[in-house]
Design an enzyme around this catalytic site. Sequence first.
Site, PDB file in Angstrom:
ATOM      1  N   ALA A  53      21.764  47.269  35.948  1.00  0.00           N
ATOM      2  CA  ALA A  53      20.720  46.596  36.726  1.00  0.00           C
ATOM      3  C   ALA A  53      19.347  46.670  36.098  1.00  0.00           C
ATOM      4  O   ALA A  53      18.494  45.820  36.366  1.00  0.00           O
ATOM      5  CB  ALA A  53      20.685  47.184  38.141  1.00  0.00           C
ATOM      6  N   GLY A  82      15.915  45.531  37.760  1.00  0.00           N
ATOM      7  CA  GLY A  82      16.303  44.920  39.021  1.00  0.00           C
ATOM      8  C   GLY A  82      16.075  43.429  39.173  1.00  0.00           C
ATOM      9  O   GLY A  82      16.250  42.902  40.273  1.00  0.00           O
ATOM     10  N   ARG A 128      14.249  53.313  35.199  1.00  0.00           N
ATOM     11  CA  ARG A 128      14.183  51.891  35.503  1.00  0.00           C
ATOM     12  C   ARG A 128      14.737  51.606  36.898  1.00  0.00           C
ATOM     13  O   ARG A 128      14.209  50.781  37.635  1.00  0.00           O
ATOM     14  CB  ARG A 128      14.942  51.083  34.448  1.00  0.00           C
ATOM     15  CG  ARG A 128      14.342  51.192  33.064  1.00  0.00           C
ATOM     16  CD  ARG A 128      15.075  50.321  32.068  1.00  0.00           C
ATOM     17  NE  ARG A 128      14.789  48.913  32.283  1.00  0.00           N
ATOM     18  CZ  ARG A 128      15.396  47.920  31.646  1.00  0.00           C
ATOM     19  NH1 ARG A 128      16.354  48.204  30.768  1.00  0.00           N
ATOM     20  NH2 ARG A 128      15.067  46.666  31.859  1.00  0.00           N
ATOM     21  N   CYS A 136      21.928  38.567  26.791  1.00  0.00           N
ATOM     22  CA  CYS A 136      20.855  37.693  26.310  1.00  0.00           C
ATOM     23  C   CYS A 136      20.898  37.685  24.781  1.00  0.00           C
ATOM     24  O   CYS A 136      19.883  37.796  24.106  1.00  0.00           O
ATOM     25  CB  CYS A 136      19.488  38.120  26.833  1.00  0.00           C
ATOM     26  SG  CYS A 136      19.026  39.833  26.491  1.00  0.00           S
TER      27      CYS A 136
END
Length: 449
Positions: free
Chosen positions: A249, A252, A277, A372
Amino acid sequence: MTPGARLQAAIELLKAIHEGTAPADRATAAYFRTRRYIGGADRRAVLDHVYAILRRRAALGWKLDRARGDVKLPELERARMIARMAVMEGWSADRIAGAFDGGQYRPPTLDQTEKRIAKALEGQTLEDPKAPLWVRYEFPEWCEERLRRAFGKNLEAEMRAALVEATTDIRVNTLKGTRAQAIRALREADIEAKPTPLSPWGLRVEGRAPLATLTVFKDGLIEIQDEGSQLIALMVNPQPGERVVDFCAGAGGKTLALAAMMENKGKLVAMDVLKGRIERSATRIRRAGINNVERRDLSSERDPWVKRHAGGYDRVLIDAPCSGAGTWRRNPDAKWRLKPKDLEELVDLQRRILDSASRLVKPGGRLVYATCSLFKEENADQVAAFLEANQDFALLPAPKVWAEATERLGLETPYPGDGDTLVLTPGKHGTDGFFVAVMERKAAVETPA
């Protein structure tokens, strides 16, 4: 600030980026945090210098190598700035020397080598048709074969698109309001936003608007998120009332998008091995008005929690740690930090994460793998290897998944890809580069009594 003072600040910031380990955006935030006296216009000018050099580092290095001959550069970041002003801004050697005059807050005077470089570059332009492909399109030389495998004849067009500064994309939080309401609120702050072509929640603004200072942001109606990242949540397509895991995550961003699609109903577990994080995501979750999220930090991808909850979730998203090659237009410094060994280690980590997180998916449930990255080693190859080793999972055609999600939302947006996995790229879609594969665990077969 004088033009020379802006140059000196940019040189200092470039040193902080290249000598440290933090990404450019974090290094930049830290630099300006201790220099609050630098005003908004000066800050933007400094950033323009810095990011112009980060985006064209290879081309500037190519020019410098030819201008300096066998002489060693006395200070690399100063030399890059001299090259930028000469070949990107068209400054004469005399004008460069005038800015590097040693005055208050301005760069120290040019030494003989720097003067010779400025003179040699005078009148030149940045582009050089004799430069190799990796220099012209700004990527590490060792990546060329991998990028060519990913893009084939479209390689140059995609790499050209990755040189352009990314737009700022916004996701409208449907738990708080509509896209039309967000557009009106932004317009009241003198910011023009237009709907993104693919994401039903997306807005796009040009430049670097101070969104985080706006009431519409502080009230939770908008979040900053690339359109491609928003589409990952669309492909997960979690239903209200389901049990969902966001396995990697991070801070978030996708958790918020998933919770909105779930209409705050059901259970959404946001987890990551980076405890800090996960903890920082609490502010964003609270601001967004979300109350169906459980945050959990993992000791590793094989945390005992995973085994205890095996087969208990309808949908599991793995937004895997990756090379980030799809975000090079947004993080131009990241490409030069990446090494072949890093990619090998990431591919191995992704394999381990897939193997572990897949245990959470119940029969008939879905496993969504996303990165990504632009590299097939992290994308199609990874999925193929997983499916080969896990015969109880099958790839769902991405067009079918897209149609399900868009029909649910009352949209008629055509599927933007051309295969059974969704591949988004800067050149073709105007987003960051993303890969998404949706896999379904085969339903358990009941044994006759």
